[in-house]
Design an enzyme around this catalytic site. Structure first.
Site, PDB file in Angstrom:
ATOM      1  CG  ASP A 202      -2.036   1.025   1.131  1.00 49.65           C
ATOM      2  OD1 ASP A 202      -2.462   1.337   0.007  1.00 49.65           O
ATOM      3  OD2 ASP A 202      -2.478   1.518   2.184  1.00 49.65           O
ATOM      4  CG  ASP A 219      -0.052   1.383   7.585  1.00 50.54           C
ATOM      5  OD1 ASP A 219      -0.103   0.199   7.979  1.00 50.54           O
ATOM      6  OD2 ASP A 219      -1.058   2.037   7.291  1.00 50.54           O
TER       7      ASP A 219
END
Length: 350
Positions: A202, A219
């Protein structure tokens, strides 16, 4: 079937957050601020002796314990390779994952930094080098428990879910499905013989920060086995001659550490298409979460699905697909206006 921990997760409050951090061995000050995240519950928590931590509660039934631990193991490998990432804290007995009332949670150091709004020439080169180093370690072995970024997981299954749950208006479904299958065909062809390995998954600018020591990716919650170009297209511009120049600057840095074939960019548009479908299914699957109707008030309306269908058709119309007429996997292409990155970044702040 009721998902363990779901009710507690949906009603997670500050007292429960602070109790979980205390149970992990920290003395909290009472400061607790919810951070901007939809997929998980993430909080900035103050410590009694000063300083702050980040506590992350994983959405129930999304990842197994082994899948979460594999994310942490990958981050540890990257840290040991002196790559700037943020890894969870090792707690008592070296564990990085705890459980409370049926949901997993982890404690992270608070990494100060600012989001990278635009990638200038220097940042493009640095980002290319950094991603190449991440991919070198990612390619050293496959993830055993994480899913693969393939057609089944990110295309066919989300499309089937939308159909079975009848989220689309009946009169739009055929158009939506035809456009989706055109994208599926193009993805299958473009991904043939392409190497898949551990990637961020992502990789957009919302997950890239500038710290005092340089650029840092954060993340890795969506990390998967997938093609390297999946980590490129949300960072890099596409669509005109200036975009090509910026991509070449990025690749200049990337190729200092790792091979990348320009032909692999052929997968970018099919990846965009899969993101459309997967993203809509992602919202649909979480619609019972109270935060989702608030975050996406127009989701599910006829206007929403009309736009989604038109955008999917517009993207798919310019993709090569297998020709059914000649039976030889020849490819056809139609001219249509091109979409750019701005059409695909609904969740950059999640």
């Amino acid at each position: 079937m009721e998902i363990p921990g779901k009710e507690f997760y949906n009603r997670l409050d500050i007292d429960s957050v602070l109790s979980a951090v205390e149970d992990a061995g920290f003395s909290v000050s009472g400061h607790c601020l919810a951070l901007n995240s939809l997929e998980n519950r993430v909080y900035d928590v103050g410590l009694e002796e000063g300083g702050r931590l980040v506590v992350k509660f994983y959405r129930p039934a999304r990842w197994t314990l082994n899948q979460i631990l594999e994310e942490h193991s990958f981050l540890k490998e990257l840290e040991e390779g002196e790559i700037p990432v943020v890894a969870p804290l090792a707690l008592e007995n070296g564990i990085t994952v705890r459980e409370t009332k049926g949901i997993y949670y982890t404690i992270w150091p608070l990494q100060k930094g600012r989001l990278v709004e635009e990638l200038d020439k220097n940042n493009l080169v640095q980002t290319g080098r950094l991603l190449a180093r991440i991919h070198n370690i990612g390619a050293s072995k496959q993830a055993k428990h994480r899913i693969e970024y393939n057609l089944k997981n990110f295309g066919e299954e989300p499309l089937r879910f939308l159909k079975e749950k009848e989220f689309l208006p009946t009169h739009l479904w055929t158009r939506y499905e035809i456009a989706a299958k055109r994208i599926f065909s193009s993805f299958s062809e473009a991904s043939k013989d392409m190497p898949f390995h551990r990637i961020h998954g992502d990789c957009h600018k919302g997950n890239l920060i500038q710290t005092a020591d340089g650029l840092c990716f954060i993340d890795f919650d969506d990390f998967v086995n997938g093609p390297a170009v999946q980590d490129f297209w949300m960072l890099l511009p596409f669509g005109d001659s200036s975009s090509e120049y910026e991509r070449e600057i990025f690749l200049e840095g990337y190729r200092e550490f790792r091979e990348f074939r320009s032909s692999w960019f052929d997968l970018v548009e099919p990846l965009r298409g899969l993101r459309y479908i997967h993203y809509s299914a992602w919202i649909a699957k979480r619609w019972e979460d109270p935060s989702f109707p608030n975050a996406f008030p127009h989701f599910g309306t006829e206007e929403y699905w009309e736009k989604e269908t038109q955008d999917l058709e517009r993207l798919g119309s310019d993709l090569p697909v297998s020709s059914e007429e000649d039976g030889r996997n020849s490819f056809i292409k139609t001219e249509e206006s091109e979409l750019t990155n701005k059409d695909f970044f609904w969740d950059m702040e999640d």
